[in-house]
Design a protein around this motif. Sequence first.
Motif, PDB file in Angstrom:
ATOM      1  N   ILE A   7       0.858  -1.179   0.000  1.00  0.00           N
ATOM      2  CA  ILE A   7       0.000   0.000   0.000  1.00  0.00           C
ATOM      3  C   ILE A   7       0.895   1.231   0.000  1.00  0.00           C
ATOM      4  O   ILE A   7       2.030   1.181   0.466  1.00  0.00           O
ATOM      5  N   SER A   8       0.402   2.328  -0.524  1.00  0.00           N
ATOM      6  CA  SER A   8       1.144   3.588  -0.523  1.00  0.00           C
ATOM      7  C   SER A   8       0.551   4.497   0.541  1.00  0.00           C
ATOM      8  O   SER A   8      -0.666   4.636   0.647  1.00  0.00           O
ATOM      9  N   PHE A   9       1.419   5.107   1.333  1.00  0.00           N
ATOM     10  CA  PHE A   9       0.981   6.034   2.365  1.00  0.00           C
ATOM     11  C   PHE A   9       2.030   7.128   2.488  1.00  0.00           C
ATOM     12  O   PHE A   9       3.206   6.849   2.744  1.00  0.00           O
ATOM     13  N   ARG A  10       1.614   8.359   2.249  1.00  0.00           N
ATOM     14  CA  ARG A  10       2.521   9.515   2.287  1.00  0.00           C
ATOM     15  C   ARG A  10       3.750   9.323   1.394  1.00  0.00           C
ATOM     16  O   ARG A  10       4.878   9.630   1.784  1.00  0.00           O
ATOM     17  N   GLY A  11       3.535   8.772   0.228  1.00  0.00           N
ATOM     18  CA  GLY A  11       4.612   8.612  -0.744  1.00  0.00           C
ATOM     19  C   GLY A  11       5.532   7.428  -0.496  1.00  0.00           C
ATOM     20  O   GLY A  11       6.505   7.254  -1.213  1.00  0.00           O
ATOM     21  N   LYS A  12       5.252   6.612   0.492  1.00  0.00           N
ATOM     22  CA  LYS A  12       6.080   5.433   0.779  1.00  0.00           C
ATOM     23  C   LYS A  12       5.255   4.176   0.579  1.00  0.00           C
ATOM     24  O   LYS A  12       4.041   4.169   0.749  1.00  0.00           O
ATOM     25  N   MET A  32       2.960  10.471  15.423  1.00  0.00           N
ATOM     26  CA  MET A  32       4.338  10.640  15.895  1.00  0.00           C
ATOM     27  C   MET A  32       5.270   9.573  15.317  1.00  0.00           C
ATOM     28  O   MET A  32       6.478   9.774  15.259  1.00  0.00           O
ATOM     29  N   VAL A  33       4.723   8.437  14.903  1.00  0.00           N
ATOM     30  CA  VAL A  33       5.514   7.346  14.323  1.00  0.00           C
ATOM     31  C   VAL A  33       4.816   6.877  13.038  1.00  0.00           C
ATOM     32  O   VAL A  33       4.193   5.822  13.002  1.00  0.00           O
ATOM     33  N   PRO A  34       4.923   7.639  11.954  1.00  0.00           N
ATOM     34  CA  PRO A  34       4.212   7.268  10.717  1.00  0.00           C
ATOM     35  C   PRO A  34       4.863   6.117   9.950  1.00  0.00           C
ATOM     36  O   PRO A  34       4.353   5.700   8.931  1.00  0.00           O
ATOM     37  N   GLU A  35       5.977   5.588  10.452  1.00  0.00           N
ATOM     38  CA  GLU A  35       6.642   4.475   9.769  1.00  0.00           C
ATOM     39  C   GLU A  35       5.964   3.143  10.046  1.00  0.00           C
ATOM     40  O   GLU A  35       6.268   2.142   9.391  1.00  0.00           O
ATOM     41  N   ILE A  36       5.080   3.098  11.037  1.00  0.00           N
ATOM     42  CA  ILE A  36       4.397   1.855  11.388  1.00  0.00           C
ATOM     43  C   ILE A  36       2.894   2.080  11.241  1.00  0.00           C
ATOM     44  O   ILE A  36       2.323   2.976  11.857  1.00  0.00           O
ATOM     45  N   PHE A  47      -2.993  -6.214  11.786  1.00  0.00           N
ATOM     46  CA  PHE A  47      -1.573  -6.519  11.721  1.00  0.00           C
ATOM     47  C   PHE A  47      -0.791  -5.249  11.411  1.00  0.00           C
ATOM     48  O   PHE A  47      -1.346  -4.248  10.982  1.00  0.00           O
ATOM     49  N   THR A  48       0.501  -5.309  11.645  1.00  0.00           N
ATOM     50  CA  THR A  48       1.380  -4.156  11.447  1.00  0.00           C
ATOM     51  C   THR A  48       1.994  -4.205  10.049  1.00  0.00           C
ATOM     52  O   THR A  48       2.488  -5.238   9.619  1.00  0.00           O
ATOM     53  N   ALA A  49       1.960  -3.081   9.363  1.00  0.00           N
ATOM     54  CA  ALA A  49       2.607  -2.950   8.054  1.00  0.00           C
ATOM     55  C   ALA A  49       3.852  -2.093   8.231  1.00  0.00           C
ATOM     56  O   ALA A  49       3.812  -1.028   8.835  1.00  0.00           O
ATOM     57  N   HIS A  50       4.948  -2.596   7.724  1.00  0.00           N
ATOM     58  CA  HIS A  50       6.239  -1.894   7.825  1.00  0.00           C
ATOM     59  C   HIS A  50       6.636  -1.384   6.453  1.00  0.00           C
ATOM     60  O   HIS A  50       6.175  -1.888   5.430  1.00  0.00           O
ATOM     61  N   PRO A  51       7.539  -0.380   6.404  1.00  0.00           N
ATOM     62  CA  PRO A  51       8.005   0.116   5.100  1.00  0.00           C
ATOM     63  C   PRO A  51       8.597  -1.014   4.260  1.00  0.00           C
ATOM     64  O   PRO A  51       9.204  -1.942   4.778  1.00  0.00           O
ATOM     65  N   LEU A  52       8.383  -0.929   2.965  1.00  0.00           N
ATOM     66  CA  LEU A  52       8.833  -1.961   2.036  1.00  0.00           C
ATOM     67  C   LEU A  52      10.351  -2.045   2.015  1.00  0.00           C
ATOM     68  O   LEU A  52      11.051  -1.040   1.893  1.00  0.00           O
ATOM     69  N   LYS A  53      10.833  -3.262   2.156  1.00  0.00           N
ATOM     70  CA  LYS A  53      12.274  -3.532   2.050  1.00  0.00           C
ATOM     71  C   LYS A  53      12.448  -4.581   0.964  1.00  0.00           C
ATOM     72  O   LYS A  53      11.922  -5.681   1.070  1.00  0.00           O
ATOM     73  N   ILE A  54      13.171  -4.226  -0.071  1.00  0.00           N
ATOM     74  CA  ILE A  54      13.402  -5.171  -1.150  1.00  0.00           C
ATOM     75  C   ILE A  54      14.712  -5.887  -0.859  1.00  0.00           C
ATOM     76  O   ILE A  54      15.779  -5.294  -0.830  1.00  0.00           O
ATOM     77  N   GLY A  55      14.589  -7.190  -0.626  1.00  0.00           N
ATOM     78  CA  GLY A  55      15.757  -8.001  -0.300  1.00  0.00           C
ATOM     79  C   GLY A  55      16.106  -8.959  -1.422  1.00  0.00           C
ATOM     80  O   GLY A  55      15.483  -8.968  -2.483  1.00  0.00           O
TER      81      GLY A  55
END
Length: 110
Positions: A7-12, A32-36, A47-55
Amino acid sequence: MDKGACISFRGKKFETRPALIGCTVGIAYDPMVPEILMDSYHGMESFTAHPLKIGTFRDKNPSLPVFMQPKEAESSRLLDALEKKQAQSMQRRADAISFGSYRKDGGDHV
C-alpha cells in the motif's frame, strides 16, 4: 492494495499480507511514528505494516489472495438436479402397474 501486496501512504510503500491483494484495507497510525501502520480487514486480525524492504530472498510459500482461496461449497447444482431426477424415476417405478402376473393367476379366463 496493489498486485505486490503493498500500500502507498505519504509517498512510501508499505508491505502487507499477500492474502489481501486486491482488497481495500483500513489503516490506523500514530502521527508521531508514521513508519508503522496498523492495517485491518474484516474477518482478519489487525496486523502491522512496515516500510517496504526489497531483499535478495523471497517467501517460498506465499499465501493466496482472499479472492483466490477455495470456498466451501454449500451444495452442487448438478448433484441436486441428479438427486431430483433419481427421486422422480423412483416414484415413477413405484407408481407403475405391472400386468405380467395378471394372466398367470386368472387362468384361461380373460
